[in-house]
Write an enzyme that holds these catalytic residues in place. Structure first.
Site, short mmCIF file in Angstrom:
data_model
loop_
_atom_site.label_atom_id
_atom_site.label_comp_id
_atom_site.label_asym_id
_atom_site.label_seq_id
_atom_site.Cartn_x
_atom_site.Cartn_y
_atom_site.Cartn_z
N ASP A 105 0.80 -1.13 0.00
CA ASP A 105 -0.15 -0.24 0.20
C ASP A 105 0.83 1.34 0.15
O ASP A 105 2.26 1.18 0.26
CB ASP A 105 -0.81 -0.02 1.19
CG ASP A 105 -2.15 0.68 0.79
OD1 ASP A 105 -2.39 1.65 0.08
OD2 ASP A 105 -3.19 0.42 1.81
N ASP A 108 -10.75 2.75 -3.18
CA ASP A 108 -11.16 1.74 -2.65
C ASP A 108 -12.66 1.35 -3.19
O ASP A 108 -13.53 2.10 -3.16
CB ASP A 108 -10.96 1.59 -1.24
CG ASP A 108 -9.67 1.63 -0.50
OD1 ASP A 108 -8.91 1.72 -1.41
OD2 ASP A 108 -9.69 1.55 0.67
C1 GLA Z 1 -6.03 1.29 1.40
C2 GLA Z 1 -6.08 0.24 0.42
C3 GLA Z 1 -7.30 -0.85 0.79
C4 GLA Z 1 -6.88 -1.49 1.89
C5 GLA Z 1 -6.81 -0.50 2.89
C6 GLA Z 1 -6.19 -1.16 4.47
O1 GLA Z 1 -7.18 2.00 1.67
O2 GLA Z 1 -6.34 1.04 -0.88
O3 GLA Z 1 -7.60 -1.74 -0.52
O4 GLA Z 1 -5.61 -2.39 1.89
O5 GLA Z 1 -5.88 0.41 2.67
O6 GLA Z 1 -6.01 -0.05 5.28
#
Ligand code: GLA
Length: 441
Positions: A175, A236
């Protein structure tokens, strides 16, 4: 008679020209593809399960022992992936997202799993997952903390890569939260890619580099592809139609920049499949499955395999749709046209076949008909001079032979999709067939 012959000749010429131009376009298009990360992995899009969208950062195993992020959750999912046909369908990577870590590194600076929730550590879980013939994915962050506030890898890339390899990890989702500069972001993603390679273990490298870079700078996808096996471009996914729709809209609006770069070893990642959860209607689940196949997207489900309807399971395990997603030619599809709240998407497949999806984006009223001329599909070569069309979703139906001059007509439910596969036929005799309708209801 002369007129008839001339008409026929000009049609044959048109067919020939369209065919050769189409083939030329396909060849040029293949040559343009950029070099991929050469770890030999993700030759087709990764398939598996990832906990984030469904289970988020639930660390309260006292109150919610069945849905907290713990070794038990992953062992149960591993068992079901094998017993319920997921592994046989191709879903191989069982992936842990954020919130698996203890809040601090150990005395040697190594990451450690939360000892209460993962009493056997990641190594024992990896052994268990491997004993089932599956692979284990794990999560880390290029910056100072993960998005949920656990230790980030900045300053620890080598040590973390080695730890992941020692534990037997097979995929790293890396990430991009809490990274303090664009330079650190780019350098960190590159460095970790090389560090993983240096471990000698085969570890799929899943990045979010372009997503974090985009607000400040246009991503260089040629470079990203050299370091990552897949990369998130967009925010997301949520368990809602609004979310799926926005991902499709972003993807088609940016297709000039992102489609050509995808291919064996490197894929655009539109995020998890949320099929089998709460937020999508049946038609919307069909749309997600069909379009993730067209987009050559990693198929990482985020759902509860202990509680999933037979209908959602059948959709996620649909062999014909998975075959499209996993097509060895490895070309990502694109939106061909948008008209009257209908979208037509298409994807070239190996063996001169094509996948075509018709999406009805109108959110009022009932099923609507849409027609498309066969000649406009697949750069003029999809069905030239004739092809066999099978409807795959929402239900499978052989539609029979179509020729280049015919029309494909179908009815699509609001927010639903009809997915077709067009196969070249070995027919050399040009047989004029009547116009055919594909009534999908
Ligand atoms: C980000 C990523 C998600 C997930 C969260 C976890 O938002 O884009 O896919 O992995 O972090 O905290």
């Amino acid at each position: 008679m002369i007129l008839e012959t001339m008409k026929l000749m000009s049609r044959d010429l048109r067919l020939d020209r369209a065919l050769s131009l189409g083939v030329l376009a396909l060849v040029l298009w293949s040559v343009r593809r950029a070099r991929a990360l050469d770890n030999g992995l993700a030759v087709t899009p990764t398939m598996g399960w990832l906990h984030w969208e469904r289970f988020l950062c639930n660390v309260d195993c006292q109150e919610e022992p069945d849905s907290c992020i713990s070794e038990q959750l992953f062992m149960q999912m591993a068992d079901l992936m094998v017993s319920d046909g997921w592994k046989d369908a191709g879903y191989e990577y069982l992936c842990i997202d954020d919130c698996w870590m203890a809040p601090k590194r150990d005395s040697k600076g190594r990451l450690q799993a939360d000892p209460k929730r993962f009493p056997g550590g990641i190594r024992r879980l990896a052994n268990y997952v491997h004993s089932k013939g599956l692979k284990l994915g794990l999560y880390g962050d290029v910056g100072n903390h993960t998005c949920a506030g656990f230790p980030g890898s900045f300053g620890y890339y080598d040590i973390d890569a080695k730890t992941f390899a020692d534990w037997g990890v097979d995929l790293l989702k890396f990430d991009g939260c809490y990274c303090d500069s664009l330079k650190h972001l780019a350098d960190g993603y590159k460095y970790m890619s090389l560090a993983l390679n240096r471990t000698g273990r085969s570890i799929v490298y899943s990045c979010e580099w372009p997503l974090y870079m985009m607000p400040f700078q246009k991503p260089n996808y040629t470079e990203i592809r050299q370091y990552c096996n897949h990369w998130r471009n967009f925010g997301d996914i949520f368990d809602s139609w609004q979310s799926v729709k926005s991902i499709l809209e972003w993807t088609s609006s940016n297709q000039e920049n992102i489609v050509d770069v995808a291919g064996p070893g490197g894929w655009n990642d539109p995020d998890m499949l949320v099929i089998g959860n709460f937020g999508l209607s049946w038609d919307q689940q069909v749309t997600q499955m069909a379009l993730w196949a067209i987009m050559a997207a990693p198929l990482l489900m985020s759902n509860d395999l202990r509680h999933i309807s037979p209908q959602a399971k059948a959709l996620l395990q649909d062999k014909d749709v998975i075959v499209i997603n996993q097509d060895p030619l490895g070309k990502q599809g694109y939106r061909l046209r948008k008209e009257d709240n209908f979208e037509v998407w298409e994807r070239p497949l190996s063996g001169l076949a094509w996948a075509v999806a018709m999406v009805n984006l109108q959110e009022i009223g009932g099923p609507r008909s849409h027609s498309i001329s066969i000649a406009s599909l697949g750069r003029g070569v999809a069905c030239n001079p004739a092809c066999l069309i099978t409807q795959l979703l929402p239900v499978k139906r052989e539609l029979g032979f179509y020729d280049w001059t015919s029309i494909l007509k179908t009815r699509v439910n609001p927010t639903g999709t009809v997915l077709f596969r067009l196969e070249e036929t070995s027919q050399t005799i040009f047989k004029k067939l009547p116009l055919q309708d594909a009534d999908t209801l």
